[in-house]
Design a protein around this motif. Sequence first.
Motif, PDB file in Angstrom:
ATOM      1  N   TRP A 117      57.715  27.995  50.424  1.00  0.00           N
ATOM      2  CA  TRP A 117      57.532  26.582  50.778  1.00  0.00           C
ATOM      3  C   TRP A 117      56.653  26.429  52.020  1.00  0.00           C
ATOM      4  O   TRP A 117      55.825  25.522  52.104  1.00  0.00           O
ATOM      5  CB  TRP A 117      58.902  25.945  51.029  1.00  0.00           C
ATOM      6  CG  TRP A 117      58.888  24.625  51.735  1.00  0.00           C
ATOM      7  CD1 TRP A 117      58.837  24.422  53.093  1.00  0.00           C
ATOM      8  CD2 TRP A 117      58.912  23.320  51.142  1.00  0.00           C
ATOM      9  NE1 TRP A 117      58.841  23.078  53.385  1.00  0.00           N
ATOM     10  CE2 TRP A 117      58.888  22.378  52.197  1.00  0.00           C
ATOM     11  CE3 TRP A 117      58.970  22.860  49.826  1.00  0.00           C
ATOM     12  CZ2 TRP A 117      58.921  21.011  51.974  1.00  0.00           C
ATOM     13  CZ3 TRP A 117      59.001  21.484  49.604  1.00  0.00           C
ATOM     14  CH2 TRP A 117      58.964  20.581  50.665  1.00  0.00           C
ATOM     15  N   TYR A 118      56.818  27.323  52.988  1.00  0.00           N
ATOM     16  CA  TYR A 118      56.170  27.159  54.292  1.00  0.00           C
ATOM     17  C   TYR A 118      54.730  27.678  54.326  1.00  0.00           C
ATOM     18  O   TYR A 118      54.020  27.425  55.305  1.00  0.00           O
ATOM     19  CB  TYR A 118      56.996  27.868  55.371  1.00  0.00           C
ATOM     20  CG  TYR A 118      58.416  27.372  55.430  1.00  0.00           C
ATOM     21  CD1 TYR A 118      58.719  26.142  55.988  1.00  0.00           C
ATOM     22  CD2 TYR A 118      59.460  28.123  54.891  1.00  0.00           C
ATOM     23  CE1 TYR A 118      60.021  25.664  56.024  1.00  0.00           C
ATOM     24  CE2 TYR A 118      60.762  27.666  54.919  1.00  0.00           C
ATOM     25  CZ  TYR A 118      61.044  26.436  55.482  1.00  0.00           C
ATOM     26  OH  TYR A 118      62.343  25.974  55.493  1.00  0.00           O
ATOM     27  N   GLY A 119      54.316  28.392  53.276  1.00  0.00           N
ATOM     28  CA  GLY A 119      52.988  28.969  53.303  1.00  0.00           C
ATOM     29  C   GLY A 119      52.891  30.036  54.379  1.00  0.00           C
ATOM     30  O   GLY A 119      53.888  30.640  54.791  1.00  0.00           O
ATOM     31  N   ASP A 120      51.682  30.284  54.861  1.00  0.00           N
ATOM     32  CA  ASP A 120      51.460  31.284  55.903  1.00  0.00           C
ATOM     33  C   ASP A 120      51.686  30.616  57.262  1.00  0.00           C
ATOM     34  O   ASP A 120      50.920  29.758  57.683  1.00  0.00           O
ATOM     35  CB  ASP A 120      50.031  31.821  55.800  1.00  0.00           C
ATOM     36  CG  ASP A 120      49.802  33.049  56.672  1.00  0.00           C
ATOM     37  OD1 ASP A 120      50.473  33.168  57.730  1.00  0.00           O
ATOM     38  OD2 ASP A 120      48.955  33.883  56.317  1.00  0.00           O
ATOM     39  N   THR A 121      52.740  31.037  57.968  1.00  0.00           N
ATOM     40  CA  THR A 121      53.069  30.430  59.257  1.00  0.00           C
ATOM     41  C   THR A 121      52.528  31.228  60.436  1.00  0.00           C
ATOM     42  O   THR A 121      52.751  30.830  61.589  1.00  0.00           O
ATOM     43  CB  THR A 121      54.592  30.270  59.423  1.00  0.00           C
ATOM     44  OG1 THR A 121      55.182  31.571  59.601  1.00  0.00           O
ATOM     45  CG2 THR A 121      55.208  29.594  58.208  1.00  0.00           C
ATOM     46  N   GLY A 122      51.870  32.353  60.173  1.00  0.00           N
ATOM     47  CA  GLY A 122      51.384  33.176  61.273  1.00  0.00           C
ATOM     48  C   GLY A 122      52.532  33.647  62.143  1.00  0.00           C
ATOM     49  O   GLY A 122      53.549  34.116  61.646  1.00  0.00           O
ATOM     50  N   GLU A 265      49.846  36.381  48.853  1.00  0.00           N
ATOM     51  CA  GLU A 265      51.199  36.052  49.286  1.00  0.00           C
ATOM     52  C   GLU A 265      51.849  37.244  49.979  1.00  0.00           C
ATOM     53  O   GLU A 265      52.571  37.081  50.970  1.00  0.00           O
ATOM     54  CB  GLU A 265      52.043  35.613  48.085  1.00  0.00           C
ATOM     55  CG  GLU A 265      51.460  34.450  47.294  1.00  0.00           C
ATOM     56  CD  GLU A 265      51.456  33.145  48.068  1.00  0.00           C
ATOM     57  OE1 GLU A 265      52.174  33.040  49.085  1.00  0.00           O
ATOM     58  OE2 GLU A 265      50.730  32.223  47.654  1.00  0.00           O
ATOM     59  N   ALA A 266      51.610  38.466  49.464  1.00  0.00           N
ATOM     60  CA  ALA A 266      52.196  39.658  50.061  1.00  0.00           C
ATOM     61  C   ALA A 266      51.694  39.893  51.478  1.00  0.00           C
ATOM     62  O   ALA A 266      52.398  40.479  52.306  1.00  0.00           O
ATOM     63  CB  ALA A 266      51.898  40.880  49.191  1.00  0.00           C
ATOM     64  N   LEU A 267      50.490  39.437  51.761  1.00  0.00           N
ATOM     65  CA  LEU A 267      49.899  39.631  53.082  1.00  0.00           C
ATOM     66  C   LEU A 267      50.102  38.432  54.003  1.00  0.00           C
ATOM     67  O   LEU A 267      49.726  38.484  55.168  1.00  0.00           O
ATOM     68  CB  LEU A 267      48.399  39.915  52.937  1.00  0.00           C
ATOM     69  CG  LEU A 267      48.048  41.242  52.267  1.00  0.00           C
ATOM     70  CD1 LEU A 267      46.571  41.279  51.897  1.00  0.00           C
ATOM     71  CD2 LEU A 267      48.410  42.419  53.167  1.00  0.00           C
ATOM     72  N   SER A 268      50.689  37.358  53.489  1.00  0.00           N
ATOM     73  CA  SER A 268      50.898  36.174  54.318  1.00  0.00           C
ATOM     74  C   SER A 268      52.115  36.375  55.221  1.00  0.00           C
ATOM     75  O   SER A 268      52.973  37.228  54.973  1.00  0.00           O
ATOM     76  CB  SER A 268      51.082  34.924  53.456  1.00  0.00           C
ATOM     77  OG  SER A 268      52.299  34.992  52.751  1.00  0.00           O
ATOM     78  N   SER A 269      52.190  35.577  56.262  1.00  0.00           N
ATOM     79  CA  SER A 269      53.235  35.721  57.271  1.00  0.00           C
ATOM     80  C   SER A 269      54.224  34.567  57.175  1.00  0.00           C
ATOM     81  O   SER A 269      53.827  33.402  57.150  1.00  0.00           O
ATOM     82  CB  SER A 269      52.587  35.740  58.666  1.00  0.00           C
ATOM     83  OG  SER A 269      53.552  35.925  59.671  1.00  0.00           O
TER      84      SER A 269
END
Length: 299
Positions: A117-122, A265-269
Motif C-alpha cells: 500500500w505504501y509503495g517505496d518509502t525510502g 518491488e523486491a528492491l523497494s523500501s
Amino acid sequence: MRILMAGASGFLGTRLVDRLSADGHQVIRLVRRPPRTPDERQWNPSAAQLDPAVVAQAEAVVNLAGAGVGDRRWTAEYRQLIRSSRVDSTTTLAITIAGLPAQDRPAVLLNSSAVGWYGDTGDRAVEEDAPAGEGFLADVCRVWEAATRPAEDAGVRVARLRTGLPLDRAGGMLKPQLLPMRLGVSGKLGGGRQWWPWMSMADFLDAVVFLLETDDLAGPVNMVGPAPVTNAEFTRELARQLHRPAFMPIPAVALKVVLGGFATEALSSSRVLPGALTRAGFPYRHPDLRTALQAALAD
C-alpha cells in the motif's frame, strides 16, 4: 467462533486454520471446487457467486485469498490475476455480507492487504495513516481495500491486514533464501539499503486472533514487527543464524532478469511500523529479528 475463511489453502491460510482449530474455533473453508469435507463450502468469486446462507452462519470472516506476488514472472496476464484474485474475492464477500439482514451479518471481516500500500518509502517510517504510494502493488492495494467498503458501510467491523513478510522456513520470502545461504552463494539484494517489514509467523497468527477478539480495532492494521531492518541487516542476521557467509550481493540487474516486474518491488523500501497493534497493546513474542529468525528456523 464459527469462522468463514477464504484463502485457507495458502501459505498463511493453512497455518491460520491450524491455529484457530487448535484454539477451539470452527473454521469453514471456502473452496472453488466441489466440497470434499464437511468443513468446506463452494464459491466462485470470479463470478461473484457465494451462498448468503454460508456467510450468515459465520460469526467472523477472514479473507486471505490472492495469487502469490512472488510465485511467477509478472506478465501482463499474471498482473491481472494478482489484481482480480484479490478484488473479486473481497468484493464477493463484502457485498454478500452487506446484503444480509443486520442480525445475520458476521461481527467482523478481517481482510488481507499488504504493506505494498505504501509503495517505496525510502528511509521514511510510516504507520497506518500514511497515504497510498505509487506502483503496481500500491494500486492493487488501493482497489483491494476499497472493495471492503460495502461491509463497512453496513456496520460490520472491518480490519484490513497490511501484511509484511511473515517468517517461516517452509514458505514466504524466507524459504527461497535458505538453500543459497546454506551453500554460501547468497548476499544482500541490490544495495541492501531497502527496509524490510518482517513479522514472525507466531506473531502474525497471534495478531489475527487478537484482531478477532478486540472489538474496537478496525481499519488498516500493519501486520509487521516493531523493528524493521534493511535487507543488508536481514541478510547478515540470517547468515549468523545459519553460520554461513553472505558475501555475494545479487545485483539489481540480475534480479530484473530473473524476476521481471517483481524485481522493482523486491528492491523497494518499506519502513513500516505497527502503529495500530502497538497502540492496542499487542504483546509481541518476537519483537526483534534475531528471535523471530530463531523461531522460524527452529520450527
